[in-house]
Design a protein around this motif. Sequence first.
Motif, short mmCIF file in Angstrom:
data_model
loop_
_atom_site.label_atom_id
_atom_site.label_comp_id
_atom_site.label_asym_id
_atom_site.label_seq_id
_atom_site.Cartn_x
_atom_site.Cartn_y
_atom_site.Cartn_z
N THR A 5 0.84 -1.18 0.00
CA THR A 5 0.00 0.00 0.00
C THR A 5 0.88 1.24 0.00
OG1 THR A 5 -1.70 -1.19 1.20
CG2 THR A 5 -1.80 1.23 1.27
N GLY A 6 0.59 2.16 -0.90
CA GLY A 6 1.40 3.38 -1.00
C GLY A 6 2.69 3.20 -1.77
N GLY A 7 2.95 1.99 -2.21
CA GLY A 7 4.21 1.69 -2.89
C GLY A 7 4.41 2.46 -4.18
N LEU A 8 3.35 2.64 -4.95
CA LEU A 8 3.50 3.37 -6.20
C LEU A 8 3.77 4.85 -5.93
CD1 LEU A 8 3.69 3.35 -9.22
CD2 LEU A 8 1.22 3.55 -9.35
N ALA A 9 3.18 5.39 -4.88
CA ALA A 9 3.45 6.79 -4.52
C ALA A 9 4.92 6.95 -4.14
CB ALA A 9 2.55 7.24 -3.38
N GLU A 10 5.48 5.98 -3.42
CA GLU A 10 6.90 6.03 -3.05
C GLU A 10 7.78 5.89 -4.29
OE1 GLU A 10 7.67 3.17 0.00
OE2 GLU A 10 6.09 3.96 1.28
N LEU A 11 7.41 4.98 -5.19
CA LEU A 11 8.16 4.82 -6.43
C LEU A 11 8.09 6.09 -7.26
CD1 LEU A 11 9.73 3.17 -8.53
CD2 LEU A 11 7.53 2.29 -9.34
N ALA A 12 6.91 6.68 -7.36
CA ALA A 12 6.73 7.91 -8.13
C ALA A 12 7.58 9.04 -7.55
CB ALA A 12 5.26 8.31 -8.17
N ALA A 13 7.66 9.11 -6.23
CA ALA A 13 8.49 10.14 -5.58
C ALA A 13 9.96 9.94 -5.92
CB ALA A 13 8.27 10.13 -4.08
N ALA A 14 10.40 8.70 -5.93
CA ALA A 14 11.80 8.41 -6.30
C ALA A 14 12.05 8.78 -7.76
CB ALA A 14 12.12 6.94 -6.05
N LEU A 15 11.11 8.45 -8.62
CA LEU A 15 11.26 8.79 -10.04
C LEU A 15 11.27 10.30 -10.23
CD1 LEU A 15 8.81 6.16 -11.56
CD2 LEU A 15 11.31 6.13 -11.69
N ALA A 16 10.43 11.01 -9.50
CA ALA A 16 10.39 12.47 -9.59
C ALA A 16 11.70 13.08 -9.13
CB ALA A 16 9.22 13.02 -8.77
N GLY A 17 12.39 12.38 -8.23
CA GLY A 17 13.67 12.85 -7.73
C GLY A 17 14.83 12.52 -8.65
N GLY A 18 14.54 11.91 -9.80
CA GLY A 18 15.58 11.64 -10.78
C GLY A 18 16.06 10.21 -10.86
N ALA A 19 15.43 9.31 -10.10
CA ALA A 19 15.82 7.89 -10.16
C ALA A 19 15.47 7.30 -11.52
CB ALA A 19 15.10 7.11 -9.06
N MET A 20 16.35 6.49 -12.05
CA MET A 20 16.16 5.73 -13.29
C MET A 20 15.74 6.57 -14.50
SD MET A 20 14.41 2.30 -11.69
CE MET A 20 13.08 3.12 -10.82
N PRO A 21 16.47 7.58 -14.86
CA PRO A 21 16.06 8.46 -15.96
C PRO A 21 16.11 7.80 -17.35
CG PRO A 21 18.27 9.02 -15.29
CD PRO A 21 17.75 8.01 -14.28
N ARG A 22 16.82 6.69 -17.46
CA ARG A 22 16.96 6.06 -18.79
C ARG A 22 16.08 4.83 -18.98
NH1 ARG A 22 23.33 6.09 -18.56
NH2 ARG A 22 23.42 8.16 -17.70
N ILE A 23 15.19 4.59 -18.05
CA ILE A 23 14.35 3.40 -18.14
C ILE A 23 13.37 3.53 -19.31
CG2 ILE A 23 12.52 4.10 -16.57
CD1 ILE A 23 12.84 1.23 -15.36
N HIS A 24 13.21 2.45 -20.05
CA HIS A 24 12.33 2.42 -21.24
C HIS A 24 11.06 1.62 -21.00
CE1 HIS A 24 15.32 3.92 -24.24
NE2 HIS A 24 16.12 3.58 -23.25
N PHE A 25 11.09 0.71 -20.04
CA PHE A 25 10.02 -0.28 -19.86
C PHE A 25 9.65 -0.36 -18.39
CE2 PHE A 25 8.66 -4.59 -18.92
CZ PHE A 25 7.82 -4.91 -19.97
N VAL A 26 8.36 -0.19 -18.08
CA VAL A 26 7.87 -0.33 -16.70
C VAL A 26 6.68 -1.27 -16.71
CG1 VAL A 26 6.83 0.87 -14.73
CG2 VAL A 26 8.65 1.99 -16.03
N ASP A 27 6.76 -2.30 -15.87
CA ASP A 27 5.68 -3.28 -15.76
C ASP A 27 5.11 -3.23 -14.35
OD1 ASP A 27 3.96 -5.44 -15.72
OD2 ASP A 27 5.39 -6.84 -16.59
N LEU A 28 3.91 -2.72 -14.22
CA LEU A 28 3.22 -2.62 -12.93
C LEU A 28 1.97 -3.51 -12.92
CD1 LEU A 28 3.61 1.23 -12.49
CD2 LEU A 28 4.82 -0.56 -11.22
N THR A 29 2.01 -4.59 -13.66
CA THR A 29 0.91 -5.53 -13.78
C THR A 29 0.56 -6.14 -12.42
OG1 THR A 29 1.55 -6.08 -16.02
CG2 THR A 29 0.22 -7.71 -14.89
N ARG A 30 -0.73 -6.30 -12.16
CA ARG A 30 -1.26 -7.00 -10.98
C ARG A 30 -0.72 -6.45 -9.67
NH1 ARG A 30 0.47 -11.51 -13.99
NH2 ARG A 30 -1.13 -12.06 -15.46
N ASN A 31 -0.83 -5.15 -9.49
CA ASN A 31 -0.37 -4.53 -8.25
C ASN A 31 -1.47 -3.84 -7.47
OD1 ASN A 31 2.66 -4.68 -7.71
ND2 ASN A 31 2.56 -4.38 -9.92
#
Length: 106
Positions: A5-31
């Motif tokens: 619970t809240g995991g995607l919000a934490e991931l989104a915050a990390a991404l907003a902070g510049g984490a993984m800028p070169r990622i091309h593929f994200v799989d969030l299936t069945r979460n």
Amino acid sequence: QALPTGGLAELAAALAGGAMPRIHFVDLTRNGIGDGGVAALADAIRGGALPQLQTLYLYNNRVGSAGLAALVDALCASGCRLEKLYVDNNQVGEAGVAALVRAVEG
């Protein structure tokens, strides 16, 4: 394994902070991701996260029309060149589909 619970919000915050800028593929299936989680991801994308994203799997979650519309708006506003978006088996209604169609046609 599903995000906690809240995991995607934490991931989104990390991404907003510049984490993984070169990622091309994200799989969030069945979460169990709903509109709130997708809105957090959309905010991160609108802010410049995932600039090279090409494929996003959101299959088999709880995304509704509001979440899909927020995501589509963010993708368009950010200039992201997403090639594949998988939203099968969610709770997207006509308003969400209409937002997606407008983005594709626009």
